[in-house]
Design a protein around this motif. Structure first.
Motif, PDB file in Angstrom:
ATOM      1  N   SER A  40       4.297 -21.750  -6.429  1.00 14.11           N
ATOM      2  CA  SER A  40       3.661 -22.775  -6.911  1.00 14.11           C
ATOM      3  C   SER A  40       2.918 -22.026  -7.782  1.00 14.11           C
ATOM      4  N   HIS A  41       2.829 -20.896  -8.214  1.00 13.27           N
ATOM      5  CA  HIS A  41       2.196 -20.247  -9.451  1.00 13.27           C
ATOM      6  C   HIS A  41       2.977 -19.801 -10.410  1.00 13.27           C
ATOM      7  N   ALA A  42       4.100 -20.581 -10.611  1.00 11.88           N
ATOM      8  CA  ALA A  42       5.146 -20.169 -11.558  1.00 11.88           C
ATOM      9  C   ALA A  42       4.856 -20.373 -13.049  1.00 11.88           C
ATOM     10  N   LEU A  43       3.969 -21.214 -13.137  1.00 12.78           N
ATOM     11  CA  LEU A  43       3.569 -21.435 -14.570  1.00 12.78           C
ATOM     12  C   LEU A  43       2.262 -20.423 -15.122  1.00 12.78           C
ATOM     13  N   ASP A  44       1.643 -19.744 -14.110  1.00 17.02           N
ATOM     14  CA  ASP A  44       0.979 -18.826 -14.243  1.00 17.02           C
ATOM     15  C   ASP A  44       1.742 -17.470 -14.503  1.00 17.02           C
ATOM     16  N   LYS A  45       2.686 -17.502 -13.950  1.00 18.41           N
ATOM     17  CA  LYS A  45       3.477 -16.148 -14.155  1.00 18.41           C
ATOM     18  C   LYS A  45       4.172 -16.311 -15.369  1.00 18.41           C
ATOM     19  N   LEU A  46       4.673 -17.380 -15.647  1.00 19.42           N
ATOM     20  CA  LEU A  46       5.125 -17.520 -17.041  1.00 19.42           C
ATOM     21  C   LEU A  46       3.974 -17.183 -18.227  1.00 19.42           C
ATOM     22  N   ARG A  47       3.123 -17.864 -18.144  1.00 16.72           N
ATOM     23  CA  ARG A  47       1.763 -17.303 -19.130  1.00 16.72           C
ATOM     24  C   ARG A  47       1.702 -15.828 -19.191  1.00 16.72           C
ATOM     25  N   GLU A  48       1.373 -15.219 -18.151  1.00 16.91           N
ATOM     26  CA  GLU A  48       1.311 -13.716 -18.082  1.00 16.91           C
ATOM     27  C   GLU A  48       2.216 -12.939 -18.749  1.00 16.91           C
ATOM     28  N   ASN A  49       3.656 -13.734 -18.517  1.00 16.29           N
ATOM     29  CA  ASN A  49       4.793 -12.582 -19.116  1.00 16.29           C
ATOM     30  C   ASN A  49       4.821 -12.865 -20.590  1.00 16.29           C
ATOM     31  N   SER A  50       4.405 -14.174 -21.095  1.00 16.62           N
ATOM     32  CA  SER A  50       4.441 -14.397 -22.495  1.00 16.62           C
ATOM     33  C   SER A  50       3.211 -13.843 -23.151  1.00 16.62           C
ATOM     34  N   ALA A  51       2.065 -13.509 -22.565  1.00 17.29           N
ATOM     35  CA  ALA A  51       1.201 -12.659 -23.131  1.00 17.29           C
ATOM     36  C   ALA A  51       1.528 -11.444 -23.549  1.00 17.29           C
ATOM     37  N   LYS A  52       2.099 -10.561 -22.109  1.00 20.19           N
ATOM     38  CA  LYS A  52       2.576  -9.350 -21.993  1.00 20.19           C
ATOM     39  C   LYS A  52       3.471  -9.372 -23.012  1.00 20.19           C
ATOM     40  N   TRP A  53       4.555  -9.996 -23.381  1.00 21.39           N
ATOM     41  CA  TRP A  53       5.570  -9.702 -24.318  1.00 21.39           C
ATOM     42  C   TRP A  53       5.074  -9.863 -25.594  1.00 21.39           C
ATOM     43  N   ALA A  54       4.132 -10.857 -26.109  1.00 19.50           N
ATOM     44  CA  ALA A  54       3.664 -10.976 -27.256  1.00 19.50           C
ATOM     45  C   ALA A  54       2.619  -9.810 -27.721  1.00 19.50           C
ATOM     46  N   GLU A  55       2.049  -9.189 -26.626  1.00 15.55           N
ATOM     47  CA  GLU A  55       1.118  -7.962 -26.920  1.00 15.55           C
ATOM     48  C   GLU A  55       2.115  -6.652 -27.256  1.00 15.55           C
TER      49      GLU A  55
END
Length: 62
Positions: A40-55
């Motif tokens: 149910s929190h899949a989109l939150d996890k995707l956003r976190e991963n995306s931000a981490k990879w961008a950093e």
């Protein structure tokens, strides 16, 4: 994660529903997740991963 992937949970990006097993086409599913709550929190996890990879990418470019 459980070894029986067909019984794990998936987030359906098209409908926003959490599903157990392969209920929808692969292109609509995000997962697998071990629990309904995690899915149910899949989109939150995707956003976190995306931000981490961008950093990480920005740090490599320095």
């Amino acid at each position: 994660m459980a070894e029986d992937i067909e019984h794990e949970y998936w987030y359906n990006a098209k409908t926003g529903a959490v599903e157990q097993g392969f209920q929808s086409p692969a292109q609509d599913r995000i997962g697998p997740f071990a629990t309904h709550e995690e899915a149910s929190h899949a989109l939150d996890k995707l956003r976190e991963n995306s931000a981490k990879w961008a950093e990480e990418e920005a740090a490599e470019d320095r």
